[in-house]
Structure formats: structure tokens, C-alpha cells
Design a protein around this motif. Structure first.
Motif, mmCIF file in Angstrom:
data_model
loop_
_atom_site.group_PDB
_atom_site.id
_atom_site.type_symbol
_atom_site.label_atom_id
_atom_site.label_comp_id
_atom_site.label_asym_id
_atom_site.label_seq_id
_atom_site.Cartn_x
_atom_site.Cartn_y
_atom_site.Cartn_z
ATOM 1 N N CYS A 15 -1.295 11.047 -8.398
ATOM 2 C CA CYS A 15 -2.548 10.375 -8.766
ATOM 3 C C CYS A 15 -3.001 9.350 -7.738
ATOM 4 C CB CYS A 15 -2.408 9.721 -10.138
ATOM 5 S SG CYS A 15 -1.419 8.220 -10.117
ATOM 6 N N HIS A 67 2.694 5.338 -2.500
ATOM 7 C CA HIS A 67 1.708 5.773 -3.496
ATOM 8 C C HIS A 67 2.122 7.106 -4.124
ATOM 9 C CE1 HIS A 67 -0.519 2.702 -1.334
ATOM 10 N NE2 HIS A 67 -1.335 2.645 -2.365
ATOM 11 N N CYS A 68 1.685 7.296 -5.346
ATOM 12 C CA CYS A 68 2.057 8.469 -6.133
ATOM 13 C C CYS A 68 1.402 9.725 -5.555
ATOM 14 C CB CYS A 68 1.609 8.254 -7.579
ATOM 15 S SG CYS A 68 1.918 9.673 -8.642
ATOM 16 N N ALA A 97 -1.932 6.322 -7.269
ATOM 17 C CA ALA A 97 -1.700 4.908 -7.611
ATOM 18 C C ALA A 97 -0.447 4.391 -6.896
ATOM 19 C CB ALA A 97 -1.535 4.764 -9.122
ATOM 20 N N GLU A 98 -0.304 3.087 -6.854
ATOM 21 C CA GLU A 98 0.878 2.507 -6.209
ATOM 22 C C GLU A 98 2.147 2.856 -6.983
ATOM 23 O OE1 GLU A 98 0.847 -1.610 -5.267
ATOM 24 O OE2 GLU A 98 -1.003 -1.466 -4.093
ATOM 25 N N THR A 99 3.236 3.015 -6.232
ATOM 26 C CA THR A 99 4.536 3.195 -6.872
ATOM 27 C C THR A 99 5.343 1.915 -6.696
ATOM 28 O OG1 THR A 99 5.419 4.171 -4.841
ATOM 29 C CG2 THR A 99 4.607 5.695 -6.527
ATOM 30 N N CYS A 141 5.547 5.542 -10.564
ATOM 31 C CA CYS A 141 4.100 5.389 -10.477
ATOM 32 C C CYS A 141 3.623 4.337 -11.474
ATOM 33 C CB CYS A 141 3.411 6.724 -10.743
ATOM 34 S SG CYS A 141 1.607 6.576 -10.740
ATOM 35 N N SER A 142 2.837 3.389 -10.989
ATOM 36 C CA SER A 142 2.343 2.311 -11.853
ATOM 37 C C SER A 142 1.262 2.799 -12.802
ATOM 38 C CB SER A 142 1.787 1.173 -10.987
ATOM 39 O OG SER A 142 0.763 1.675 -10.133
ATOM 40 N N ASN A 143 0.762 4.008 -12.583
ATOM 41 C CA ASN A 143 -0.317 4.548 -13.430
ATOM 42 C C ASN A 143 0.197 5.561 -14.436
ATOM 43 O OD1 ASN A 143 -3.007 5.213 -14.303
ATOM 44 N ND2 ASN A 143 -2.852 7.049 -13.017
#
Ligand SMILES: [Zn+2]
Length: 325
Positions: free
Chosen positions: A149, A145-146, A151-153, A164-166
Motif C-alpha cells: 500500500c 514503505h509497504c 504506507a510507512e513500515t 505496515c502502519s496502515n
């Protein structure tokens, strides 16, 4: 003093092919083409057969998409990697289910070993590949995870970047610097120490983590003062070794002291002892003392000071020996 060779593996054994692995579609194409060999990691263990990592044909890999499983391009082999020879692409498959790994070990006539057990029989090239695989697998496991933030990486570049997926930030594998020191007294004896979690007759060079804002030399002086109350001067860098359990880069030094009393802190170090060359050789060959295993930087530092190879007692040269600092 004789200058013994310091590092057990001075040259890279895999060509990491940084540009190739960064190309779009590299990893899916490699996996789909199935012209690679796979190293499997499950709970920190890999398949070992006949004293070598068993690299598997992709066709025999267990199917699976369980959480945490991933692939990394380790690199292409050089001439140093027996028995395959050069230019074979190696892929790490990490996070493999333990039951699947055990079943594969049985069907392939191999054993599942962690690094500390395996290194007793691996050659330097295979040990270095195991180190690289452990290092990158540990990083993936801890960076899903990032940190900005949450979110998932998602892995990119053959598994050497996570994005980061976000917010799209890139995260790169990290390694934590740690110093490891051959402490030499005014009478040319070496100071070795041991900790609580070790067998009572095991000794190694002293080590510790570098703190933010600190130079390597400052860390050498501080750590040794903290651990055994010895004041060092003239630290000299000798070489390094990746030690990814979980994420260290060991930076090896030799340093000198005029102090002849060492007082273990009782926390990290519970015993410390000075050895002359003759005393250490005698204690190790008789089995009274066990020092760090071959292919470890601790052993290389001790043998650098010693000026040559130190022979282990036959009974102490077992897979139970731990390695490193
Ligand atoms: Zn993020």
C-alpha cells in the motif's frame, strides 16, 4: 581429493534469541537499560580498532534521531566473540550520520572501514557480525514503505520485522539466492574468471543470481553457460555464505565439464582462464594473479578444489582486495 574445510565460520557467533526479541517491549527495555554494547554503521562502515569491530558503550553513542537511523538487536555473544566473551547483548545502530561517526572514530582512536577493507584484519567471528549487521541494515534501508500500500513500515521484534502502519502486514528480511561455482575441467583444472570492474590480474569463481522458478542446480548450469559458454554436469552443493552487498546468499557449488574452451560473454565476465593446481599456486604466490580474499566463499571453493591453503603473495595481501563473487 583431500576434503579441505569449506566454511570459515560453520557455527553461529551470535545467539539471535528469536523468542526474547519478539517479546513486547523488548527493544525499548534493552535500550533503556543500556546494558548492551553497540555496533555503529554509517554509510556501510563501522568502527574498527586493533583488528576488531569496536563495540561501544551506549553512553558514548552520538545522540540523533535523523531519518533512517535505527536499532537492531544483533544477538548475544557466544564464546567465539573475542574479547568480550559470552552473553553480551549487541545492538546495531545503523544510519548514523557520517560526521558523527567520523568524530566518534577520532575520539575512540578507531578507523571507519567498510567490510571489504575491514575483513583483511578481522577474525572470522567479527567478520560474521559485520556481515549480519550489513545484511539487516541494507534491508531496513530498502524497506521503509509497504510494498502493498505504500504506507510507512515500522520496525518490530528487535528490528527483524517491519509492520505496515496502515494495513498491519508484516514484512520480513529477505535475502536473494545466488550461486557461485568452482568449475572443474576433465583434466582437473579449475576455471576462474574476472570482470570489467576488477583489477586486471584478479580472478574468482563464477557466480550469478537464481531466477524465480529455477532450482539451484539449474541456475548453476545456466549461469556458467551464459557467462563462459561451458556446459556443466554433476553440480554438488558445498556450503553457503551470506553476502549482503546488497542482499545475497551465496550458495557454493563444485561442478564439472568436459569442455576445455571457455568463451567469456564480455559483459559479466571479460576473461576466463584454466589453472592446474601448480599453475594457480605459482601464479598467486608470485603475485601474477590475485584470487578472492580469505573468509570469502569464493576463496573457500578454490581451496576446496585445491585441497588446502593457497598462499598469497605478500604484496597482494592488502586491504584493497575485494571479496566474494
Ligand atoms: Zn501496507
Amino acid at each position: 581429493m583431500i576434503d579441505a574445510p569449506l566454511l570459515p565460520w560453520p557455527d553461529a557467533v551470535l545467539e539471535r534469541a528469536t523468542e526474547r526479541r519478539a517479546a513486547a517491549g523488548f527493544m525499548p527495555d534493552l535500550l533503556a537499560g543500556a546494558r548492551y554494547l553497540a555496533m555503529l554503521l554509517s554509510g556501510g562502515k563501522t568502527l574498527v580498532k586493533d583488528g576488531r569491530i569496536l563495540f561501544l558503550d551506549p553512553a558514548v553513542l552520538p545522540a540523533g534521531d535523523e531519518a533512517g537511523r535505527g536499532t537492531v538487536f544483533l544477538g548475544s555473544t557466544t564464546d567465539a566473540v573475542a574479547p568480550m566473551g559470552p552473553d553480551i547483548d549487541l545492538v546495531l545502530v545503523h544510519g548514523v550520520d557520517e560526521a558523527d561517526a567520523a568524530a566518534l572514530a577520532e575520539s575512540e582512536g578507531a578507523v571507519l572501514l567498510g567490510y571489504r577493507e575491514a575483513v583483511a584484519t578481522l577474525d572470522a567471528a567479527h567478520a560474521a557480525i559485520f556481515i549480519e549487521a550489513s545484511a539487516i541494515a541494507n534491508w531496513h534501508r530498502g524497506h521503509t514503505h509497504c510494498p502493498r500500500c505504500g504506507a510507512e513500515t515500522v520496525p518490530e521484534s528487535g528490528g527483524w520485522v517491519r509492520r505496515c502502519s496502515n494495513d498491519g502486514t508484516e514484512h520480513f528480511p529477505r535475502t536473494d539466492p545466488a550461486i557461485i561455482v568452482a568449475v572443474v575441467g576433465a583434466d582437473d583444472r579449475i576455471l576462474l574468471g574476472g570482470g570489467t570492474n576488477w583489477e586486471s590480474n584478479r580472478y574468482s569463481t563464477l557466480a550469478g543470481f537464481v531466477e524465480p522458478g529455477e532450482s539451484l542446480e539449474q541456475a548453476v548450469v545456466r549461469e556458467i553457460a551464459e557467462e563462459v559458454g561451458v556446459r556443466l554436469h554433476s553440480p554438488r552443493y558445498l556450503g553457503s555464505q551470506s553476502w549482503p552487498f546488497p542482499a545475497s546468499l551465496m550458495l557454493g557449488f563444485i561442478a564439472y565439464t568436459d569442455d576445455d574452451v571457455a568463451t567469456p560473454d564480455g559483459v559479466e565476465v571479460t576473461r576466463a582462464r584454466w589453472f592446474s593446481r601448480a599453475e594457480l599456486a605459482e601464479a598467486v604466490s608470485s603475485g601474477e594473479v590475485v584470487i578472492s580474499a580469505r573468509l570469502s566463499i569464493a576463496r573457500s571453493l578454490i581451496e576446496h578444489w585445491y585441497g588446502g591453503r593457497i598462499e598469497d603473495a605478500p604484496a597482494s595481501n592488502t586491504a584493497k582486495e575485494a571479496v566474494g563473487g
